[in-house]
Every structure is written in structure tokens, then in C-alpha cells.
Write an enzyme that holds these catalytic residues in place. Structure first.
Site, PDB file in Angstrom:
ATOM      1  N   PRO A   1       2.130  -8.105   4.899  1.00 48.88           N
ATOM      2  CA  PRO A   1       3.394  -8.816   5.109  1.00 48.88           C
ATOM      3  C   PRO A   1       4.549  -7.913   5.541  1.00 48.88           C
ATOM      4  O   PRO A   1       4.661  -6.770   5.106  1.00 48.88           O
ATOM      5  CB  PRO A   1       3.688  -9.428   3.728  1.00 48.88           C
ATOM      6  CG  PRO A   1       2.855  -8.638   2.772  1.00 48.88           C
ATOM      7  CD  PRO A   1       1.643  -8.212   3.522  1.00 48.88           C
ATOM      8  N   ASN A   2       5.362  -8.493   6.406  1.00 50.52           N
ATOM      9  CA  ASN A   2       6.592  -7.882   6.928  1.00 50.52           C
ATOM     10  C   ASN A   2       6.352  -6.795   7.970  1.00 50.52           C
ATOM     11  O   ASN A   2       7.297  -6.310   8.589  1.00 50.52           O
ATOM     12  CB  ASN A   2       7.476  -7.319   5.795  1.00 50.52           C
ATOM     13  CG  ASN A   2       7.888  -8.396   4.813  1.00 50.52           C
ATOM     14  OD1 ASN A   2       8.445  -9.407   5.218  1.00 50.52           O
ATOM     15  ND2 ASN A   2       7.589  -8.209   3.543  1.00 50.52           N
TER      16      ASN A   2
ATOM     17  N   ASP B   1     -10.325  -7.378  -4.911  1.00 49.16           N
ATOM     18  CA  ASP B   1     -11.626  -8.035  -5.116  1.00 49.16           C
ATOM     19  C   ASP B   1     -12.347  -8.270  -3.792  1.00 49.16           C
ATOM     20  O   ASP B   1     -13.562  -8.069  -3.686  1.00 49.16           O
ATOM     21  CB  ASP B   1     -11.440  -9.377  -5.840  1.00 49.16           C
ATOM     22  CG  ASP B   1     -11.161  -9.204  -7.332  1.00 49.16           C
ATOM     23  OD1 ASP B   1     -11.263  -8.074  -7.839  1.00 49.16           O
ATOM     24  OD2 ASP B   1     -10.823 -10.215  -7.985  1.00 49.16           O
TER      25      ASP B   1
ATOM     26  N   HIS C   1      -0.303   3.828   4.544  1.00 47.58           N
ATOM     27  CA  HIS C   1       1.104   3.448   4.385  1.00 47.58           C
ATOM     28  C   HIS C   1       1.946   4.297   5.313  1.00 47.58           C
ATOM     29  O   HIS C   1       1.758   5.523   5.389  1.00 47.58           O
ATOM     30  CB  HIS C   1       1.574   3.651   2.933  1.00 47.58           C
ATOM     31  CG  HIS C   1       0.782   2.841   1.969  1.00 47.58           C
ATOM     32  ND1 HIS C   1       0.992   1.482   1.818  1.00 47.58           N
ATOM     33  CD2 HIS C   1      -0.243   3.164   1.159  1.00 47.58           C
ATOM     34  CE1 HIS C   1       0.126   1.017   0.936  1.00 47.58           C
ATOM     35  NE2 HIS C   1      -0.639   2.010   0.523  1.00 47.58           N
TER      36      HIS C   1
ATOM     37  N   ASN D   1      -3.224  -1.588   5.813  1.00 42.21           N
ATOM     38  CA  ASN D   1      -1.920  -1.370   5.191  1.00 42.21           C
ATOM     39  C   ASN D   1      -1.555  -2.701   4.539  1.00 42.21           C
ATOM     40  O   ASN D   1      -1.057  -3.608   5.206  1.00 42.21           O
ATOM     41  CB  ASN D   1      -0.860  -0.968   6.218  1.00 42.21           C
ATOM     42  CG  ASN D   1       0.485  -0.699   5.552  1.00 42.21           C
ATOM     43  OD1 ASN D   1       0.674  -1.020   4.376  1.00 42.21           O
ATOM     44  ND2 ASN D   1       1.418  -0.123   6.308  1.00 42.21           N
TER      45      ASN D   1
ATOM     46  N   ARG E   1      12.762  -3.323  11.184  1.00 41.77           N
ATOM     47  CA  ARG E   1      12.812  -3.388   9.714  1.00 41.77           C
ATOM     48  C   ARG E   1      13.016  -1.982   9.138  1.00 41.77           C
ATOM     49  O   ARG E   1      12.131  -1.127   9.249  1.00 41.77           O
ATOM     50  CB  ARG E   1      11.484  -3.940   9.197  1.00 41.77           C
ATOM     51  CG  ARG E   1      11.333  -3.870   7.704  1.00 41.77           C
ATOM     52  CD  ARG E   1       9.875  -4.043   7.285  1.00 41.77           C
ATOM     53  NE  ARG E   1       9.771  -4.044   5.843  1.00 41.77           N
ATOM     54  CZ  ARG E   1       8.661  -3.811   5.171  1.00 41.77           C
ATOM     55  NH1 ARG E   1       7.542  -3.564   5.806  1.00 41.77           N
ATOM     56  NH2 ARG E   1       8.664  -3.830   3.868  1.00 41.77           N
TER      57      ARG E   1
ATOM     58  N   ALA F   1       3.392  -4.849   0.774  1.00 44.28           N
ATOM     59  CA  ALA F   1       3.766  -5.110  -0.625  1.00 44.28           C
ATOM     60  C   ALA F   1       2.585  -5.587  -1.473  1.00 44.28           C
ATOM     61  O   ALA F   1       2.569  -5.381  -2.696  1.00 44.28           O
ATOM     62  CB  ALA F   1       4.899  -6.130  -0.674  1.00 44.28           C
TER      63      ALA F   1
ATOM     64  N   TYR G   1      10.582   3.061   8.031  1.00 39.30           N
ATOM     65  CA  TYR G   1       9.311   2.705   8.674  1.00 39.30           C
ATOM     66  C   TYR G   1       9.204   3.119  10.137  1.00 39.30           C
ATOM     67  O   TYR G   1       8.171   2.890  10.763  1.00 39.30           O
ATOM     68  CB  TYR G   1       9.082   1.188   8.545  1.00 39.30           C
ATOM     69  CG  TYR G   1       8.962   0.753   7.098  1.00 39.30           C
ATOM     70  CD1 TYR G   1       7.915   1.216   6.304  1.00 39.30           C
ATOM     71  CD2 TYR G   1       9.900  -0.091   6.516  1.00 39.30           C
ATOM     72  CE1 TYR G   1       7.804   0.837   4.969  1.00 39.30           C
ATOM     73  CE2 TYR G   1       9.796  -0.480   5.184  1.00 39.30           C
ATOM     74  CZ  TYR G   1       8.749  -0.011   4.423  1.00 39.30           C
ATOM     75  OH  TYR G   1       8.633  -0.381   3.106  1.00 39.30           O
TER      76      TYR G   1
ATOM     77  N   GLU H   1      -6.936   3.125   3.315  1.00 45.32           N
ATOM     78  CA  GLU H   1      -5.613   2.545   3.025  1.00 45.32           C
ATOM     79  C   GLU H   1      -4.557   3.418   3.697  1.00 45.32           C
ATOM     80  O   GLU H   1      -4.583   4.642   3.569  1.00 45.32           O
ATOM     81  CB  GLU H   1      -5.424   2.540   1.500  1.00 45.32           C
ATOM     82  CG  GLU H   1      -4.073   2.057   1.028  1.00 45.32           C
ATOM     83  CD  GLU H   1      -3.960   2.132  -0.511  1.00 45.32           C
ATOM     84  OE1 GLU H   1      -4.981   2.401  -1.201  1.00 45.32           O
ATOM     85  OE2 GLU H   1      -2.843   1.949  -1.014  1.00 45.32           O
TER      86      GLU H   1
ATOM     87  N   ARG I   1       9.064   6.986  -3.406  1.00 42.86           N
ATOM     88  CA  ARG I   1       9.944   5.812  -3.443  1.00 42.86           C
ATOM     89  C   ARG I   1       9.975   5.207  -4.858  1.00 42.86           C
ATOM     90  O   ARG I   1       9.632   5.872  -5.829  1.00 42.86           O
ATOM     91  CB  ARG I   1       9.490   4.816  -2.367  1.00 42.86           C
ATOM     92  CG  ARG I   1       9.537   5.443  -0.958  1.00 42.86           C
ATOM     93  CD  ARG I   1       9.105   4.478   0.111  1.00 42.86           C
ATOM     94  NE  ARG I   1       9.990   3.313   0.173  1.00 42.86           N
ATOM     95  CZ  ARG I   1       9.691   2.184   0.824  1.00 42.86           C
ATOM     96  NH1 ARG I   1       8.543   2.079   1.476  1.00 42.86           N
ATOM     97  NH2 ARG I   1      10.534   1.178   0.823  1.00 42.86           N
TER      98      ARG I   1
HETATM   99  C1  DQA Z   1       4.259   0.099   3.017  1.00 43.93           C
HETATM  100  C2  DQA Z   1       4.819   0.496   1.650  1.00 43.93           C
HETATM  101  C3  DQA Z   1       4.942  -0.721   0.751  1.00 43.93           C
HETATM  102  O1  DQA Z   1       5.441  -0.347  -0.517  1.00 43.93           O
HETATM  103  C4  DQA Z   1       5.884  -1.734   1.354  1.00 43.93           C
HETATM  104  O2  DQA Z   1       5.940  -2.897   0.553  1.00 43.93           O
HETATM  105  C5  DQA Z   1       5.550  -2.071   2.762  1.00 43.93           C
HETATM  106  C6  DQA Z   1       5.062  -1.028   3.653  1.00 43.93           C
HETATM  107  C7  DQA Z   1       4.258   1.276   4.006  1.00 43.93           C
HETATM  108  O3  DQA Z   1       3.582   1.160   5.029  1.00 43.93           O
HETATM  109  O4  DQA Z   1       4.927   2.293   3.779  1.00 43.93           O
HETATM  110  O5  DQA Z   1       5.787  -3.191   3.205  1.00 43.93           O
HETATM  111  O6  DQA Z   1       2.911  -0.319   2.838  1.00 43.93           O
END
Ligand code: DQA
Length: 145
Positions: free
Chosen positions: A10-11, A88, A101, A75, A18, A78, A23, A99, A108
Site C-alpha cells: 500500500p501507498n 501465512d 524496503h 515490499n 510521497r 505498512a 522514499y 523482502e 525510523r
Molecule cells: C516501507 C517502510 C514501511 O514502514 C512503510 O510503511 C512503507 C514503505 C519502505 O519501503 O521503506 O510504506 O516498506
């Protein structure tokens, strides 16, 4: 052909506008295009997907279990910090999981320090910005995954 699913949570559709100080200024399309280019150069088959919905991310992981996908680069945004359901689903996937980020979540807020997905991930990359996705793909191509 080696098949990889890249999942953005998300986002992340808002990347570029953003919180660019956290980011970066690249858009999600920029990131995906760099991944597609690297994959094509190496004869790999990459599919990139983004969703703001937990269930859609889970459905995509389920599809990857049965369509020959060898690895998932995810990624979870949140959902990293909240989603037992995504953990799961990943636990039911037999391939490699990396994974990623963009930001260094450990630098953070404390609620970002815990990741459910890390309980399953074979590798974790944080804080390298968009390069983290390319490093993840590179590790798969080189066979480290
Ligand atoms: C994120 C880090 C997460 O804590 C955050 O909620 C995101 C982006 C990152 O890519 O740094 O939306 O996954």
C-alpha cells in the site's frame, strides 16, 4: 525461464510524490521499468504488481504458488508491520522470498522495527532506495537466492 513476482504494498503507487525525502523521487514505474530492463537483459521473466489491498497481495502470492514463480520480491509497505495473513501466504509459497524496503526501517519509528514478513524472508534489504529491488533481483540472477 526464471519467473519472479515483484509485489509492492500500500501507498507505493504514490512513489515520487510521497515523502520524497524518505522514499526518493523515483516513481513506481521508474522502479518497475528498471527491473523489467534488468530481467530482459538476463533472460528472466519479471512481473510487477502493486496493491493497496491486503487480500489482493495475498491472492497474488497464492497465484505464484501454482504458476511456476521461482521467487517473490516483496515490499509489503505498512503491512510489513501488521500482516500475519501475508506472512501465512508467504509461508505457503515454496520459492525464494526477498523482502525489500526503500527506507532503513530500523532508523525510523519503533513500530517499523518489527516485520512479520522477515520471519519468512530468505533475505532482507532496507535503506538502499530503489537500488534495493535491483540488488534483490541481482541476487536471484546470480543464484544467491
Ligand atoms: C516501507 C517502510 C514501511 O514502514 C512503510 O510503511 C512503507 C514503505 C519502505 O519501503 O521503506 O510504506 O516498506
Amino acid at each position: 525461464m526464471n519467473k519472479v513476482l515483484v509485489l509492492h504494498g500500500p501507498n507505493l503507487n504514490l512513489l515520487g510524490t510521497r515523502q520524497p525525502e524518505i522514499y526518493g523521487s523515483e516513481t513506481l514505474n521508474d522502479i518497475n521499468n528498471a527491473l523489467y530492463e534488468k530481467a530482459a537483459m538476463n533472460g528472466w521473466d519479471v512481473t510487477c504488481r502493486q496493491s493497496n489491498h491486503e487480500g489482493e497481495l495475498i491472492d497474488a502470492i497464492h497465484a505464484a504458488r501454482v504458476d511456476g514463480t521461482a521467487a517473490i520480491i516483496i515490499n509489503p509497505a505498512a503491512y510489513t508491520h501488521t500482516s500475519v495473513a501475508i506472512l501465512d501466504a508467504l509461508n505457503a509459497f515454496d520459492g525464494t522470498v526477498i523482502e525489500v524496503h526503500l527506507s532503513n526501517v530500523h532508523k525510523r519509528e519503533s513500530f517499523r522495527h518489527h516485520s512479520y514478513v522477515s520471519l519468512r524472508a530468505d533475505g532482507v534489504i532496507a535503506g538502499l532506495g530503489s537500488q534495493g529491488y535491483l540488488a534483490a533481483l541481482d541476487s536471484l540472477i546470480r543464484g544467491a537466492g
